[in-house]
Design an enzyme around this catalytic site. Structure first.
Site, PDB file in Angstrom:
ATOM      1  N   CYS B  26       0.844  -0.972   0.244  1.00 13.18           N
ATOM      2  CA  CYS B  26       0.468   0.211  -0.408  1.00 13.18           C
ATOM      3  C   CYS B  26       0.664   1.396   0.175  1.00 13.18           C
ATOM      4  CB  CYS B  26      -1.139   0.215   1.274  1.00 13.18           C
ATOM      5  SG  CYS B  26       0.044  -0.093   2.881  1.00 13.18           S
ATOM      6  N   CYS B  29       3.309   1.807   3.076  1.00 11.28           N
ATOM      7  CA  CYS B  29       4.158   1.345   3.184  1.00 11.28           C
ATOM      8  C   CYS B  29       5.286   2.349   2.041  1.00 11.28           C
ATOM      9  CB  CYS B  29       4.544  -0.371   2.339  1.00 11.28           C
ATOM     10  SG  CYS B  29       2.688  -1.603   3.078  1.00 11.28           S
ATOM     11  N   ASP B 441      38.023 -41.797 -28.495  1.00  8.16           N
ATOM     12  CA  ASP B 441      36.656 -43.044 -28.671  1.00  8.16           C
ATOM     13  C   ASP B 441      35.727 -42.981 -29.495  1.00  8.16           C
ATOM     14  OD1 ASP B 441      35.467 -44.787 -26.099  1.00  8.16           O
ATOM     15  OD2 ASP B 441      33.516 -43.488 -25.738  1.00  8.16           O
ATOM     16  N   ASP B 642      33.702 -41.368 -20.013  1.00 11.86           N
ATOM     17  CA  ASP B 642      35.460 -41.752 -21.079  1.00 11.86           C
ATOM     18  C   ASP B 642      36.228 -40.630 -19.595  1.00 11.86           C
ATOM     19  OD1 ASP B 642      34.779 -43.010 -22.759  1.00 11.86           O
ATOM     20  OD2 ASP B 642      34.104 -40.491 -23.858  1.00 11.86           O
TER      21      ASP B 642
END
Lengths: 122, 756
Positions: B26, B29, B441, B642
Site C-alpha cells: 500500500c 508502506c 573413443d 570417459d
C-alpha cells in the site's frame, strides 16, 4: 671534483634502486580478512591497496576490488596459482571469489604484472 | 568514500542501487520505507515504485545498509544486481570517456611539443645564452610544466604511489624520463652558469612530445583492446534485455534479471529464448547453432529443454523457467570464456619473470649508460649524458612484454568460443598445440552411438521379413533389437504381437508371430535349431568385415535371410580424422567393442591403431601408457564413461556439451558433436601459440635492440644519439603493435571452413 661527485651520485642511485626495489625490507599495507568480512582493495595509480592480504586457510573469501584507474592495464586481476581472474569494472566494486586454499603465498597481478599484490593464506 | 565520489563521472548524487521489495502492498508502506531510508547516512534520494515493487536509492551508501533499513521498517529487500549488459554498457562508456581523455591529453601535449620541436629543427636555437633567452625559455618551461601536470600527471602520481610500495612500473620510467628532461632544462634556464656553455640546451620539447606520444599510443591501445573482447560481446548479445512472463493470466515484459525459476514465459517466432527452461506448450523449430554449432534447427515440443540465447524460428512456445541469471548455460559459457581469456599460459612464465624485474633493471642500465657517456664520452658531455639517460628510460617498454601473451590468449580463446570450442584455461591452450597423439573413443565420437539397421537380405519381400522380426523383437530391450524395431517404424510397417517370446542366452531370440515360428540370432542358433543357413554364410562374413553385426533369421524352420546392425560412422568423422592426421597427430581408437568390428571401423576412417575389447577403466590406463612413452596425449570422448581418461590425458576434449560432467572434467569442451571440433581446437591453439611467440619475440627484440641503441652504441657509426622523442614514439607504438598483432588472430579460420 664534479666528475667524482656525479659518479658517486650515480653509483649511490644504483645501490638505492637495488636496495629499495629488491633487497630492502618491504613495508606493505597489509590487511587480513576472515570469510565473512568485506575487504575492499583499491586499484589505482598502478598499485593495489592493500597489496598484502591475509586470509585464513581452508576458507573461501570474497574480495571487493574497486578500480579507479580507467586505463586498460587495470582491467583484469589474476590469481594465476588459484586459477581465479576477474574483469574489474571502473569506479565500482567487483567481487572476486577466492576458493579455499592451502597455506602459502599467492601473488596476484594485473595482466601485465604492473599491479602486484600478494595473498597470504595462513 | 567521499574521495571516491569525485571519480564518479556519471552520477551526480552517487551510485544508484535498486532493490526488489517484499511485503509492500500500500501507499503507506511506501512512505514508511522511504522515510526509513532517509535516516540512513549517505542516502540522497529513495524512491519506491509500487507498481513493480522496487526501490531505487541514490547516494554513497552500501547496499547492506539499505537492506537493513528496509528490514528495520518491517519489509524485505533484495538488491537487484545491474545486469551484465548494463554493466557492460557502463564500462563501454567509461572506456570511451577514457579514450577521449587520452586523445585530448595527447593533443594538448603535442600542441606544445610539435611547434617547439619544429622551432628547434628549423632555427637550431634551443640554447640559453642571454637573459632574454632565459626569460623566454623560462616561460616555455612553465608551459611544459603545465603539460606535464595536466597531460602526464597520472604518470607522476602512479610512479610515486608505486615507488612507495617498492614497486616500479611503466609510469616510473615515463615520469623519470620526462622529469629528468624537464628538470635539466629548468636548471639551464635558471642557473646557466652551473652548466658548461656547450651544454646550455633545453629539452622542454622532448618532455612534452613524449607525454603526448605516449598518451596517443595508449589511446590507440584502448581502441585495439576493445576489439579483443569482441567474442564475449557477441555471446552477451544473445541475451535479450527483457522476457515475456505470464503474470496473473496476462503477458508482461519484465527485465531479464527479474525472471525467476518457475515463471512461465512466452517466446514468439523470431525471438530469442531468454532463460533455460522446459517447453510446456507449443511446437517450434529452434536454432541452437550459436551454442552448439549445429546448423540445423531442432524441433522442440512439450517437455523439451530450451537454452537461453537460442532463436525460436517458427512457432510460439510457452515454457517454464528452470535456470535463470548466472545459472543458464549461456551465462556459464560466457563465464568460462572470460575466465579462460584472462588465464596465464605457461610459455609466458619467462616473460613474467622478466617483467617483474624489468623496470628497476632498466633504471640501472640507464644510469650506467649515462655514467659511461659522462666519463668517457665526447663533448658536450652533459648533454649526451642527459640524452642517453632520458632515451634509455623512455624507450624501454615493459608493456609490450607484459601484453604479449594475455592479448593473444584473449583473442584466441574468444575466437574458439565463436567456433564452439571452449578452452578451460591458458595451460590447456598451450598443451593442445603440442599434442602428438590423439586418442579417440569410438562410440558416440566416431560413431553415432546408437545402432541402426544397415542391411536386410532375403530372397522374398524384405519389408515382410522386417515386420516379422520387428514384431518379434518388440518385447526385447537389447540395443540391437531397438535398432530393428526403429527401422520397421521408420518404414511405417504394421507390427503384430508376438507370442511365446524367448531369449536364448548367447544365441538369439525366438517366438511366434502371426502363427509363424520366427528365429533371430547368430549362426549357433541356426545350428542348434538344425536350420540350414549355409547359403548365407558368405554374405554374413562380408558384413562382419564391414564392422556390422549380422544376424540370421529363420521362419517356420527355413532360413529366411540376414539382417545386419551397426553403429553408423558419423558423416564427418572420416574428414575430421583426415584433418587430424594432416596436423601430424597419431590417432588411436579406443573401444569396448570386439576387435573385428573395431578394425572395420578404423579401416574405413583411416585409423591404424586400435585398442578394442576395453573395459571403461582400461581407457585411462592406455592414456597413461602413452604418456609413459613421452607422448603428449589428447583424449576425445563424450565424457559420460570417459571422464577418468579425459582427466588423465594432457588435454581432454569433451565432445558435445550435453553432459555437465564432461564440461567439468574436460580441458576443452566442444559445443558441436563432431570430431572436427578437436581439429578446430588444435588448429586454433597452434595459431594462438604462434601469435604469442611472435609477440614475445617482437617484445624481446624491441627491448634488446632499443635499449642499446638508446644507450648510444650506434654513436660511433652515425655520430648522433637517438633523440628521446623518437624513443618515446617507439615505445608508444610498440605496445600498440603487440595488441594489433594479437588482433590478427581474429581472422583465424579452421581449415575445414577455408575449404568450403
Amino acid at each position: 671534483m664534479l666528475t667524482l661527485l656525479v659518479n658517486v651520485i650515480g653509483l649511490l642511485l644504483i645501490a638505492a634502486i637495488v636496495w629499495w626495489f629488491w633487497l630492502g625490507p618491504k613495508r606493505h599495507t597489509a590487511e587480513s580478512v576472515s570469510g565473512s568480512e568485506k575487504l575492499q582493495i583499491l586499484v589505482k595509480d598502478g598499485v593495489y591497496e592493500p597489496d598484502r592480504i591475509r586470509l585464513p586457510a581452508g576458507e573461501e573469501a570474497t574480495l571487493h576490488f574497486r578500480r579507479e584507474d580507467a586505463s586498460p592495464c587495470a582491467e583484469y586481476v589474476l590469481f594465476p596459482d588459484l586459477e581465479v581472474s576477474a574483469q574489474l569494472a571502473v569506479n565500482r566494486d567487483t567481487e572476486v571469489h577466492i576458493p579455499a586454499a592451502e597455506p602459502g603465498e599467492y601473488p596476484f597481478t594485473c595482466q601485465m604484472q604492473m599491479y602486484r599484490g600478494t595473498l597470504v593464506v595462513e | 568514500m567521499a574521495e571516491h565520489a569525485k571519480h564518479e563521472p556519471h552520477h551526480d548524487g552517487g551510485p544508484l542501487h535498486r532493490f526488489q521489495l517484499e511485503g509492500v502492498s500500500c501507499a503507506g508502506c511506501v512512505r514508511k520505507i522511504e522515510s526509513a531510508l532517509q535516516t540512513v547516512p549517505g542516502v540522497e534520494e529513495a524512491r519506491v515504485n509500487l507498481g513493480d515493487r522496487t526501490l531505487a536509492v541514490q547516494g554513497e551508501v552500501s547496499a547492506a545498509d539499505c537492506v537493513a533499513a528496509v528490514e528495520g521498517a518491517g519489509y524485505g529487500a533484495e538488491e537487484i544486481r545491474a545486469s551484465e549488459r548494463e554493466l557492460r554498457e557502463q564500462q563501454r562508456a567509461e572506456e570511451q570517456h577514457h579514450y577521449r581523455q587520452l586523445l585530448w591529453r595527447a593533443g594538448l601535449a603535442l600542441g606544445l611539443g610539435v611547434p617547439l620541436m619544429a622551432w628547434g629543427l628549423i632555427t637550431g636555437e634551443m640554447m640559453v645564452d642571454s637573459p632574454m633567452q632565459q626569460l623566454v625559455w623560462g616561460a616555455v618551461g612553465l608551459l611544459a610544466l603545465a603539460v606535464l601536470i595536466f597531460c602526464g600527471g597520472h604518470f607522476f602520481s602512479g610512479a610515486l604511489r608505486a615507488f612507495r610500495h617498492h614497486n616500479a612500473n611503466m609510469d616510473t620510467l615515463i615520469a623519470l624520463g620526462t622529469g629528468t628532461a624537464w628538470g635539466f632544462s629548468m636548471l639551464v634556464v635558471a642557473l646557466p652558469q652551473l652548466v658548461p656553455e656547450a651544454a646550455r640546451h633545453v629539452y622542454f620539447e622532448a618532455s612534452a612530445m613524449i607525454i603526448g606520444l605516449i598518451n596517443l599510443g595508449q589511446a590507440l591501445e584502448v581502441r585495439a583492446r576493445g576489439r579483443t573482447s569482441a567474442a564475449v560481446e557477441k555471446l552477451l548479445e544473445l541475451q535479450d534485455p527483457t522476457a515475456r512472463v505470464l503474470r496473473d493470466g496476462s503477458e508482461v515484459d519484465v527485465p531479464l534479471e527479474q525472471v525467476q525459476v518457475g515463471d512461465r514465459l512466452r517466446v514468439r517466432p523470431g525471438e530469442k529464448v531468454p532463460v533455460d527452461g522446459r517447453v510446456l506448450e507449443g511446437r517450434s523449430l529452434v536454432d541452437e547453432s550459436m551454442l552448439t554449432g549445429e546448423p540445423v534447427p531442432v524441433q522442440k515440443a512439450e517437455g523439451d529443454a530450451l537454452s537461453a540465447g537460442t532463436l525460436n524460428k517458427n512457432g510460439s512456445l510457452l515454457f517454464e523457467a528452470e535456470k535463470v541469471g548466472a545459472e543458464t548455460r549461456l551465462s556459464q559459457i560466457i563465464e568460462m570464456v572470460k575466465n579462460a581469456q584472462s588465464s596465464r599460459v605457461p610459455i609466458a612464465r619467462l616473460a613474467d619473470r622478466i617483467a617483474a624485474i624489468f623496470v628497476p633493471t632498466v633504471m640501472i642500465i640507464a644510469i650506467v649508460a649515462a655514467l659511461v657517456w659522462f666519463n668517457w664520452g665526447p663533448d658536450p658531455r652533459a648533454v649526451h649524458t642527459l640524452v642517453v639517460l632520458t632515451s634509455v628510460l623512455i624507450i624501454a617498454c615493459p608493456c609490450a612484454l607484459g601484453l604479449a601473451t594475455p592479448m593473444s590468449v584473449m583473442v584466441g580463446v574468444g575466437k574458439g568460443a565463436e567456433y564452439g570450442v571452449l578452452v578451460r584455461n591458458g595451460k590447456a591452450l598451450q598443451q593442445a598445440s603440442d599434442l602428438t597423439t590423439l586418442v579417440v573413443d569410438k562410440t558416440g565420437t566416431l560413431t553415432e552411438g546408437a545402432p541402426k539397421l544397415t542391411d536386410i537380405e532375403t530372397h522374398g519381400d524384405s519389408d515382410v521379413l522386417l515386420a516379422l522380426l520387428a514384431s518379434l523383437e518388440q518385447g526385447s530391450e537389447h540395443p540391437l533389437a531397438e535398432a530393428v524395431v526403429a527401422a520397421a517404424r521408420d518404414k511405417k510397417l504394421q507390427l503384430k504381437s508376438a507370442d511365446d517370446f524367448e531369449a536364448i542366452t548367447a544365441h538369439g531370440v525366438r517366438g511366434t508371430v502371426d502363427g509363424k515360428t520366427v528365429l533371430l540370432g547368430n549362426r549357433k542358433l541356426m545350428q542348434r535349431e538344425k536350420i540350414d543357413s549355409d547359403a548365407w554364410h558368405e554374405r554374413a562374413e562380408q558384413l562382419a568385415d564391414l564392422g556390422r553385426t549380422a544376424m540370421y533369421a529363420a521362419v517356420d524352420g527355413e532360413a529366411a535371410g540376414l539382417i545386419a546392425v551397426a553403429d553408423p560412422i558419423r558423416d564427418d568423422a572420416k574428414a575430421a580424422i583426415a584433418r587430424l592426421l594432416q596436423l601430424g597427430l597419431r590417432v588411436e581408437m579406443l573401444t569396448g567393442d570386439s576387435s573385428a568390428t573395431a578394425e572395420a571401423v578404423a579401416q574405413q576412417l583411416g585409423i591404424d591403431r586400435v585398442h578394442a575389447d576395453l573395459l571403461p577403466e582400461d581407457k585411462e590406463k592406455i592414456v597413461g601408457e602413452l604418456q609413459g612413452k613421452h607422448e603428449l596425449v589428447g583424449m576425445a570422448g563424450d565424457g559420460i564413461n570417459d571422464a577418468p581418461a579425459l582427466a588423465k590425458a594432457d588435454v581432454g576434449f569433451a565432445i558435445g556439451a550435453g553432459t555437465d560432467v564432461a564440461i567439468e572434467t574436460a580441458d576443452v569442451t566442444l559445443m558441436r558433436s563432431s570430431l572436427h571440433g578437436v581439429a578446430d581446437a588444435i588448429e586454433l591453439s597452434r595459431a594462438t601459440l604462434r601469435n604469442i611467440k611472435q609477440n614475445l619475440f617482437g617484445a624481446f627484440v624491441y627491448n634488446s635492440l632499443g635499449i642499446p641503441i638508446a644507450a648510444g652504441v650506434l654513436y660511433p657509426f652515425t655520430g648522433a644519439l637517438l633523440s628521446p622523442v623518437i624513443a618515446g614514439a617507439a615505445m608508444a607504438f610498440s605496445s600498440v603493435t603487440v595488441v594489433t598483432n594479437a588482433n590478427r588472430l581474429r581472422f583465424f579460420k579452421p581449415t575445414e571452413e577455408g575449404e568450403k
